[in-house]
Design an enzyme around this catalytic site. Sequence first.
Site, PDB file in Angstrom:
ATOM      1  N   GLU A  76       0.813  -1.213   0.000  1.00 14.91           N
ATOM      2  CA  GLU A  76       0.000   0.000   0.000  1.00 14.91           C
ATOM      3  C   GLU A  76       0.850   1.268   0.000  1.00 14.91           C
ATOM      4  OE1 GLU A  76      -2.925   0.279   3.141  1.00 14.91           O
ATOM      5  OE2 GLU A  76      -3.817   1.846   1.893  1.00 14.91           O
ATOM      6  N   ASP A  77       1.952   1.251   0.725  1.00 13.75           N
ATOM      7  CA  ASP A  77       2.675   2.499   0.967  1.00 13.75           C
ATOM      8  C   ASP A  77       4.039   2.621   0.292  1.00 13.75           C
ATOM      9  OD1 ASP A  77       0.580   3.320   2.434  1.00 13.75           O
ATOM     10  OD2 ASP A  77       1.463   2.889   4.390  1.00 13.75           O
TER      11      ASP A  77
END
Length: 728
Positions: A76-77
């Site tokens: 996600e990051d």
Amino acid sequence: MIRIEEIVEKVASNHPQANLDLLRRAYLFSAREHKGQKRASGESYLVHPLEVANILANMNLDEVSVATGLLHDVVEDTLVDLDTIRKYFGEEIAHLVDGLTKIAQISNISMEEQQAENVRKMLLAMVDDVRIVLIKLADRLHNMRTLQYLNPEKRKRIAEETMEIFAPIAHRLGMGKLRGELEDLAFRHLHPDAYRELTEQLEKRRQENEAFLSGVTERIEAKMNEAEVPFVRVEGRVKRLYSIWKKLKRQKIDLDQVYDLVAARVVTPNEVRHCYAALGVIHNTWRPVPGRIKDWIATPRDNLYQSLHTSVIGSDGQSFEVQIRTEEMHQIAEEGVAAHWKYKEGKRGAHDDDNAFQALRSLVEWTQEVKDSRDFLDSLKLDLYPKDLFAFTPMGKVIQLPRGATPIDFAYMIHSEVGNTCTGARINNRIIPLRSQIQNGDVVEILTSPHSHPSRDWLNFIVTSRARNRVRHWVAEQQRTESIEIGRKLFEKEAARFQLSAKKLFGDSDREMKRVAGEYGYGRVEDLLAGIGYGKLIPRNVIAKYLGPEQFEQLDKQKESRLRSGVRAVKRLIRFGDDSIVVRGVDDLMVTRARCCNPLHGEEIVGYITRGKGVAVHTKRCKNVASLMINRERIVDVEWAGRPETTAYAVKLLAVTENRTGMIAGITGAISDMKTGIRDARASVANDEKGHIEVTVEVFDVKHLDKVINSIKGVPGVLDVERMQGVV
Ligand code: MN
């Protein structure tokens, strides 16, 4: 910052056969990818995955879950994609990370409060491995513990989501301890003033409470020893802040009036009879409050929680609660589904008859009739709403639908007007047919147009009764509106012959029309007109009722003579789409070409008043016309308007030819010589060894068609040409 080796040690002691190298590799990978990233607290980002992994290790989860905790934010990051995770860490971890990323997408949506129940259900319905939820909860717990670093707006949103979504999920999974901490943290950020006030009040009472509790626990221990009832320990505790606050609010009381602010807990060895023996001891020591005994052992809660609860009145008149449970029950009450992993090792190894594991198992059998703890985990997921699916609007609103639902069902769930004007749909940004089935988690966008209407066809594939009712209602309503319109035109046309104007009939005083409607048993004039439109009533008879027998006869005679003198009803042109067909003497009637014979301009035609679909125009030679003639009163004269047609119509022709090559080329050549469009041409050889060539041509009228047919007939080898029935 917690060190990775501490976590590795915890996992190693809980799971002696664990692959510890996996943890170290996951740590190094996460550290490298998150390098340079900071949390809102200013700390290195890596603190977060480490803390999450630590929470998971404390839950006794396996090394795969803990490693996933280290990797959970990487996709996600950072720039790492799922394939890379799969390559380095294998399918199992990739699957867990993928599930977490999906959940993150769900919880990022803006959510209305009443949607919370749906989001919870969906979240649980979407994951196929309960470990995904456990990792998510650990992630959320650490984020809540560090929430104070975020801005107030974010803090509030995340705290709300925790209260509405994640604490209830923890509860559903029986994880009492985690749920308690999540609720108290969320409470602190949602109601900071109430939180501070309550904390202060409790702090003032702390010494008093502690003294009281130690008195109570000592007394219980002494009495248990006296009665020779075995126990593991007796604990005293002050209830959790959020549950006290809820009670204060619900009962509109203040803290002094809360009688069970403190509670004692007796934990017994793993035999149920000790619990009931302990209850006897408690009730011999203090007087129980009637109606406050709850036996969650005989009937466990849905989430497998078991305990005996009782409230008793202490020697100084203050009442307090006592909970009694076995060690295993306690573990399950605190850790819920996570307690399972403690016993998983035992199942694989030599400790197959491990007491605690057996207890969990029998508990499960008792409540859910499943044979295996594996099934128990499955049932946690499958039990939850297997018949439903959850989809989103582009704005993030959750719509709950039965499985098999289509975009039309979805549209009607949003609003009946959205359903009624639906023209198409996008699922996950792709245009799809309206009869497609929605899948769990799909984002569905409904395309509408203000001039669009429901279609009767929809009834063939929509599944919700809501959509079904609305579409049926619309169709019926539409038929009625059209029938009234048709009835009105036909009636006015007939009335004009008797020199009765619409103004006179329906103007300011339509009392007479109401009377006539009443005589036919209709409440309203519109119903009477609909009756004419449906063909149930003959306009001439209605006029007779309107005028009365004498006047009717008189005017009828005048009418005949007027007609003889050459006065004819004015033919007016009506247009429908690009079509131009006149219904004699009537304008603005809805006219449709019958699909069975698809009349062409110039052909002999006849009109038939349908139920609710206007006047259908057939060719006189149409095979259906004979049967329509039975209802003669519904036949109306129609004729082509004098204007040339501007729209070409597709007509299918069948040419029967000798069986030889080049026939298609010859025929299509002849057609294009006539400057006529061809839509389709296909050849086959029939049983009689003759060639059958079907060709679809675009013609403007019947003369045009005749020319085309003659031209085809002129092609050498063509034996016959005929027009085929039906619309192309
Ligand atoms: Mn995270």
